[in-house]
Motif scaffolding. Sequence first.
Motif, PDB file in Angstrom:
ATOM      1  N   ARG A 290      69.735 -10.588 -63.580  1.00  0.00           N
ATOM      2  CA  ARG A 290      70.239 -10.493 -61.786  1.00  0.00           C
ATOM      3  C   ARG A 290      68.769  -9.424 -61.789  1.00  0.00           C
ATOM      4  O   ARG A 290      68.977  -8.646 -62.098  1.00  0.00           O
ATOM      5  CB  ARG A 290      71.689  -9.400 -62.401  1.00  0.00           C
ATOM      6  CG  ARG A 290      71.730  -8.449 -61.556  1.00  0.00           C
ATOM      7  CD  ARG A 290      72.824  -7.911 -60.989  1.00  0.00           C
ATOM      8  NE  ARG A 290      72.722  -6.887 -60.065  1.00  0.00           N
ATOM      9  CZ  ARG A 290      73.579  -5.849 -60.279  1.00  0.00           C
ATOM     10  NH1 ARG A 290      74.199  -5.970 -60.690  1.00  0.00           N
ATOM     11  NH2 ARG A 290      73.726  -5.057 -59.075  1.00  0.00           N
ATOM     12  N   THR A 291      68.917 -10.085 -60.947  1.00  0.00           N
ATOM     13  CA  THR A 291      66.967  -9.141 -59.639  1.00  0.00           C
ATOM     14  C   THR A 291      66.009  -9.182 -61.111  1.00  0.00           C
ATOM     15  O   THR A 291      65.704  -7.766 -60.987  1.00  0.00           O
ATOM     16  CB  THR A 291      67.136  -8.002 -59.593  1.00  0.00           C
ATOM     17  OG1 THR A 291      67.992  -6.795 -60.197  1.00  0.00           O
ATOM     18  CG2 THR A 291      68.207  -8.136 -58.292  1.00  0.00           C
TER      19      THR A 291
ATOM     20  N   GLY B  71      71.058 -16.527 -56.345  1.00  0.00           N
ATOM     21  CA  GLY B  71      70.038 -15.217 -56.586  1.00  0.00           C
ATOM     22  C   GLY B  71      71.374 -13.970 -56.577  1.00  0.00           C
ATOM     23  O   GLY B  71      72.603 -13.984 -56.597  1.00  0.00           O
ATOM     24  N   TRP B  72      70.898 -12.911 -56.576  1.00  0.00           N
ATOM     25  CA  TRP B  72      72.059 -11.811 -56.733  1.00  0.00           C
ATOM     26  C   TRP B  72      71.841 -11.266 -54.840  1.00  0.00           C
ATOM     27  O   TRP B  72      70.698 -11.570 -54.269  1.00  0.00           O
ATOM     28  CB  TRP B  72      71.224 -10.560 -56.680  1.00  0.00           C
ATOM     29  CG  TRP B  72      72.137  -9.501 -56.686  1.00  0.00           C
ATOM     30  CD1 TRP B  72      71.514  -8.272 -56.240  1.00  0.00           C
ATOM     31  CD2 TRP B  72      73.618  -9.105 -57.182  1.00  0.00           C
ATOM     32  NE1 TRP B  72      72.836  -7.407 -56.111  1.00  0.00           N
ATOM     33  CE2 TRP B  72      74.329  -7.550 -57.095  1.00  0.00           C
ATOM     34  CE3 TRP B  72      74.345  -9.932 -58.285  1.00  0.00           C
ATOM     35  CZ2 TRP B  72      74.810  -7.079 -57.511  1.00  0.00           C
ATOM     36  CZ3 TRP B  72      75.754  -8.930 -58.466  1.00  0.00           C
ATOM     37  CH2 TRP B  72      75.954  -7.790 -57.946  1.00  0.00           C
TER      38      TRP B  72
ATOM     39  N   SER C 125      71.291  -8.091 -49.173  1.00  0.00           N
ATOM     40  CA  SER C 125      71.020  -6.704 -48.252  1.00  0.00           C
ATOM     41  C   SER C 125      70.884  -6.857 -47.195  1.00  0.00           C
ATOM     42  O   SER C 125      70.756  -8.113 -46.463  1.00  0.00           O
ATOM     43  CB  SER C 125      69.894  -5.825 -49.138  1.00  0.00           C
ATOM     44  OG  SER C 125      68.478  -7.186 -48.990  1.00  0.00           O
TER      45      SER C 125
ATOM     46  N   ASP D 217      68.054 -10.031 -46.509  1.00  0.00           N
ATOM     47  CA  ASP D 217      68.167 -11.001 -47.505  1.00  0.00           C
ATOM     48  C   ASP D 217      67.896 -11.835 -45.770  1.00  0.00           C
ATOM     49  O   ASP D 217      68.206 -12.161 -44.467  1.00  0.00           O
ATOM     50  CB  ASP D 217      69.772 -11.901 -47.693  1.00  0.00           C
ATOM     51  CG  ASP D 217      69.747 -10.691 -48.980  1.00  0.00           C
ATOM     52  OD1 ASP D 217      68.752 -10.265 -49.050  1.00  0.00           O
ATOM     53  OD2 ASP D 217      71.128 -10.283 -49.297  1.00  0.00           O
TER      54      ASP D 217
END
Length: 523
Positions: A353-354, A156-157, A160, A163
């Motif tokens: 992506r996201t 995944g991306w 942050s 997370d």
Amino acid sequence: MARSICLCIFLLFITWIPILSTSFPLSTKTRWIVDEKGQRVKLACVNWPAHLQPAVAEGLSKQPLDSISKKIVSMGFNCVRLTWPLDLMTNDTLARKITVKQSFESLNLFDDALGIQIHNPKILNLPIFNAFQEVVSNLGQNGLMVILDNHLTYPGWCCSDNDLDAFFGYPNFDPVIWAKGLGKMATLFRNVTNVIGMSLRNEPRGTRDYPDLWFRFMPKGAEAVHAANPEVLVILSGIDFDTNLSFLRDRFFNVSFTDKLVFEQHWYSFSHEGGAWVKHNSNDICAKIIGEVNHNGGFLLDRGFPLILSEFGTDERGVDVSGNRYMNCLVAWAAEKDLDWAVWALTGDYYLRTGTKHMVETYGVLDATWKNVRNSTYLQKLSGIQHPFRGPGLQEKKLILHPHTGLCVTNNHSGNVPTLRLELCTKSEPSTFNPKEGILWINKMCVETPDVAGQKVKLGVGTKCSKLGQISATKMHLSFKTSNGLLLCLDVDERDNSIVANPCKCLTKDASCDPASQWFKVL
């Protein structure tokens, strides 16, 4: 973003392929990374993401793997920081039982699956991990070193503060499972000589990224990698999104090995005070933030540890004023320290992506075709720091770098009267500048400054040497006074890259002024 540079200069730059003489494995010698012969090896890397869904290196649906590898070489990079999710080592179903085709189709990425069938049919029906191995292998066949970067836990991306895998002990970051995964990856690439390093974890962060926990678990990951593969460099990131290693100032990092340990640090325009690059004068904010970067990690170089700037970069469309100014400052600092580095990123676009398909990566050195350079001027800027200036086995070459272009000051031999111009740093003549004397020498000729603004700067044989001063907080303005007391600075005429004298810019607190053309870094 940056001024245009002659295409002929760029084409000369892309012929450099430095890895071919490297003798593996690599190790460390004080602050330097060296080969088996003890010679300096400078890592000039590009990040190639392979950690997002569907856990396959990006771009393989757009271009053949070998074409991408060769493109990396042609752009002057000698190394790839290849990212991977921990799940690739801890989930055998993902790694060994799901094929590339199945992974893409499970995410409804049917067009990308078709693209891989066209451009990379060899990997289409390989299990995910075997496809990862193919990427590493092909990079090696093209003379490229590889750093394996454990970027996050699940595909995944990243990243942050909230997370679930942000730091040790978070729900998706079990330190024991992580160490085992690192050891397994290190084992699987034990005999792959172009895998020269492993980065233990990307950007530790969060509300509980305490140094005490870092000291408790990071050594265990380091020992797991070294025990499984004692040949690779072990690369450790700090906290606060890998912007902070300052906790190592007063506390020793204790591991059983000494000549494989490398630290990494990240620096983006947004890593510090919000909007700083447009709120403040560039001279002042550059000097201030370099001080912070040195305090947070750069000090390790003085303590005899290698430090790789493993992520940096900006929007290459030229629309981000903060990013443009920050890059000029960063290139100057990276050149001064002669850092190893890895720019973010190779990526033209992402599979997914996201939740968004084919999202363009504006920080990517390739465009969405994965064939063309997104911004040749940006790449030229990086060329100024792709080559080593000093280190074991090298004859130190003193140069004057123009960070904005990535070129160096040298003698212009084309005219009747010797003048100064910018040229590729590898082709530039040695320069020396003693701040106390203020005399700038290019080879055996000294600078003779004009008495009128706008004129080219000449070179003489020593009878009329001009005295230059380093002004502004960055000390990157090289200034002098004319006979009538006018303060002028060295500048660049973008039409032919000649060095001229112009009124000094941006010495006030005016935040709207950009001094980039007048910044010269003495190396």
